[in-house]
Write a protein that holds these residues in place. Sequence first.
Motif, mmCIF file in Angstrom:
data_model
loop_
_atom_site.group_PDB
_atom_site.id
_atom_site.type_symbol
_atom_site.label_atom_id
_atom_site.label_comp_id
_atom_site.label_asym_id
_atom_site.label_seq_id
_atom_site.Cartn_x
_atom_site.Cartn_y
_atom_site.Cartn_z
ATOM 1 N N ASP A 190 -1.292 17.799 6.774
ATOM 2 C CA ASP A 190 -1.105 17.629 8.216
ATOM 3 C C ASP A 190 -1.320 16.172 8.632
ATOM 4 O OD1 ASP A 190 -0.512 18.392 10.821
ATOM 5 O OD2 ASP A 190 -2.616 18.810 11.293
ATOM 6 N N THR A 191 -0.571 15.288 7.983
ATOM 7 C CA THR A 191 -0.688 13.861 8.272
ATOM 8 C C THR A 191 0.693 13.244 8.437
ATOM 9 O OG1 THR A 191 -1.666 11.766 7.551
ATOM 10 C CG2 THR A 191 -0.741 13.168 5.827
ATOM 11 N N GLU A 192 0.748 12.175 9.180
ATOM 12 C CA GLU A 192 1.995 11.451 9.409
ATOM 13 C C GLU A 192 2.084 10.208 8.538
ATOM 14 O OE1 GLU A 192 1.922 10.523 13.560
ATOM 15 O OE2 GLU A 192 2.234 12.588 14.165
ATOM 16 N N VAL A 193 1.046 9.977 7.722
ATOM 17 C CA VAL A 193 1.001 8.747 6.939
ATOM 18 C C VAL A 193 0.265 8.990 5.629
ATOM 19 C CG1 VAL A 193 -1.103 7.958 8.107
ATOM 20 C CG2 VAL A 193 0.381 6.286 7.000
ATOM 21 N N VAL A 194 0.751 8.339 4.556
ATOM 22 C CA VAL A 194 0.055 8.354 3.275
ATOM 23 C C VAL A 194 -0.025 6.922 2.754
ATOM 24 C CG1 VAL A 194 0.679 10.715 2.628
ATOM 25 C CG2 VAL A 194 2.168 8.822 1.960
ATOM 26 N N LEU A 195 -1.083 6.658 2.001
ATOM 27 C CA LEU A 195 -1.242 5.350 1.374
ATOM 28 C C LEU A 195 -0.803 5.466 -0.080
ATOM 29 C CD1 LEU A 195 -4.736 4.334 2.815
ATOM 30 C CD2 LEU A 195 -2.456 3.936 3.765
ATOM 31 N N VAL A 196 -0.011 4.511 -0.521
ATOM 32 C CA VAL A 196 0.454 4.488 -1.902
ATOM 33 C C VAL A 196 -0.517 3.615 -2.684
ATOM 34 C CG1 VAL A 196 2.379 3.960 -3.441
ATOM 35 C CG2 VAL A 196 2.835 4.716 -1.079
ATOM 36 N N VAL A 197 -1.095 4.205 -3.745
ATOM 37 C CA VAL A 197 -2.110 3.498 -4.529
ATOM 38 C C VAL A 197 -1.787 3.559 -6.016
ATOM 39 C CG1 VAL A 197 -3.930 3.931 -2.835
ATOM 40 C CG2 VAL A 197 -3.607 5.523 -4.705
ATOM 41 N N GLU A 198 -2.368 2.597 -6.735
ATOM 42 C CA GLU A 198 -2.307 2.591 -8.187
ATOM 43 C C GLU A 198 -3.640 2.066 -8.690
ATOM 44 O OE1 GLU A 198 1.036 1.416 -11.342
ATOM 45 O OE2 GLU A 198 0.278 -0.316 -10.236
ATOM 46 N N ASN A 199 -4.327 2.855 -9.512
ATOM 47 C CA ASN A 199 -5.671 2.499 -9.988
ATOM 48 C C ASN A 199 -6.601 2.167 -8.820
ATOM 49 O OD1 ASN A 199 -4.818 2.791 -12.681
ATOM 50 N ND2 ASN A 199 -4.034 0.691 -12.675
ATOM 51 N N ASN A 200 -6.547 2.994 -7.768
ATOM 52 C CA ASN A 200 -7.365 2.826 -6.556
ATOM 53 C C ASN A 200 -7.073 1.541 -5.790
ATOM 54 O OD1 ASN A 200 -8.737 5.285 -6.841
ATOM 55 N ND2 ASN A 200 -10.117 4.357 -8.327
ATOM 56 N N LYS A 201 -5.966 0.876 -6.079
ATOM 57 C CA LYS A 201 -5.582 -0.341 -5.354
ATOM 58 C C LYS A 201 -4.413 -0.023 -4.426
ATOM 59 C CE LYS A 201 -4.432 -5.106 -5.727
ATOM 60 N NZ LYS A 201 -3.593 -6.092 -6.314
ATOM 61 N N LEU A 260 -10.147 -1.743 4.883
ATOM 62 C CA LEU A 260 -10.535 -2.109 3.524
ATOM 63 C C LEU A 260 -11.876 -2.821 3.504
ATOM 64 C CD1 LEU A 260 -7.224 -3.695 2.111
ATOM 65 C CD2 LEU A 260 -8.034 -1.363 1.787
ATOM 66 N N ASP A 261 -12.556 -2.708 2.369
ATOM 67 C CA ASP A 261 -13.709 -3.538 2.037
ATOM 68 C C ASP A 261 -13.327 -4.210 0.733
ATOM 69 O OD1 ASP A 261 -16.120 -4.782 1.639
ATOM 70 O OD2 ASP A 261 -17.187 -2.968 1.050
ATOM 71 N N LYS A 262 -12.893 -5.466 0.829
ATOM 72 C CA LYS A 262 -12.264 -6.165 -0.294
ATOM 73 C C LYS A 262 -11.043 -5.359 -0.688
ATOM 74 C CE LYS A 262 -16.422 -8.476 -1.435
ATOM 75 N NZ LYS A 262 -17.687 -8.426 -2.028
ATOM 76 N N ASP A 263 -11.000 -4.765 -1.872
ATOM 77 C CA ASP A 263 -9.838 -3.956 -2.271
ATOM 78 C C ASP A 263 -10.086 -2.468 -2.136
ATOM 79 O OD1 ASP A 263 -8.192 -6.080 -2.853
ATOM 80 O OD2 ASP A 263 -8.729 -6.150 -4.975
ATOM 81 N N LYS A 264 -11.288 -2.062 -1.717
ATOM 82 C CA LYS A 264 -11.628 -0.648 -1.625
ATOM 83 C C LYS A 264 -11.138 -0.070 -0.291
ATOM 84 C CE LYS A 264 -15.400 2.631 -1.812
ATOM 85 N NZ LYS A 264 -16.811 2.858 -1.623
ATOM 86 N N ILE A 265 -10.426 1.041 -0.363
ATOM 87 C CA ILE A 265 -9.923 1.714 0.837
ATOM 88 C C ILE A 265 -11.062 2.502 1.468
ATOM 89 C CG2 ILE A 265 -8.310 3.440 1.740
ATOM 90 C CD1 ILE A 265 -6.496 2.716 -0.712
ATOM 91 N N LEU A 266 -11.384 2.171 2.724
ATOM 92 C CA LEU A 266 -12.445 2.872 3.455
ATOM 93 C C LEU A 266 -11.901 3.897 4.432
ATOM 94 C CD1 LEU A 266 -14.867 -0.072 4.321
ATOM 95 C CD2 LEU A 266 -14.964 1.504 2.373
ATOM 96 N N GLY A 267 -10.670 3.696 4.896
ATOM 97 C CA GLY A 267 -10.110 4.610 5.877
ATOM 98 C C GLY A 267 -8.819 4.080 6.454
#
Length: 184
Positions: A41-52, A113-120
Amino acid sequence: MSFIRNERITLKVSDVMDPNPVCIDKSLTVKDVAKIMEEKDTEVVLVVENNKLLGIITEKDLLTKVLAKGKDPEKVKAEEIMSYPVKYVDAFTDLLHAITIMVKNNIRRLVVLDKDKILGILTVTDILRVAPSYISFLQELHRETEVVKVGKYIQGYCEKCGEWSDVLLQVSDLLLCERCRENL
């Protein structure tokens, strides 16, 4: 939410953001992305590779980059339609600054983000969810601070009825308008 009185009024991105964005692999097909968006139930997704973070896909991307162009959702990969580079802020960014970034870039979402970490992720919906209470707080603060002394009277909002008055007087510990003073 952290409103601060007697200092600069702030609301941070971390107070409003969704801390659980949906993340997907770049190799998924658009059909799979659409299924995930429906399930979550979302209108957006983040595309990641190795948590980046690599990119972002919105419902609009599905419509304009796939369906409107007649492409096959079972063959097109997420990485082919994702938007990048992704606009982002850190969690401690002032919400008003984040809104300015969104308006200037004509976007409805910012990754946190916090540096490269996705926070939200911060969305227009998140902002609208807190807007009524934020506006109410600002109005109340404005009422408390908008007092001007003119001669023996004070201009401002009556602390009993809440109406604006040019002739407030202090009675006990309250600034009262003429009508409220008469009704004592």
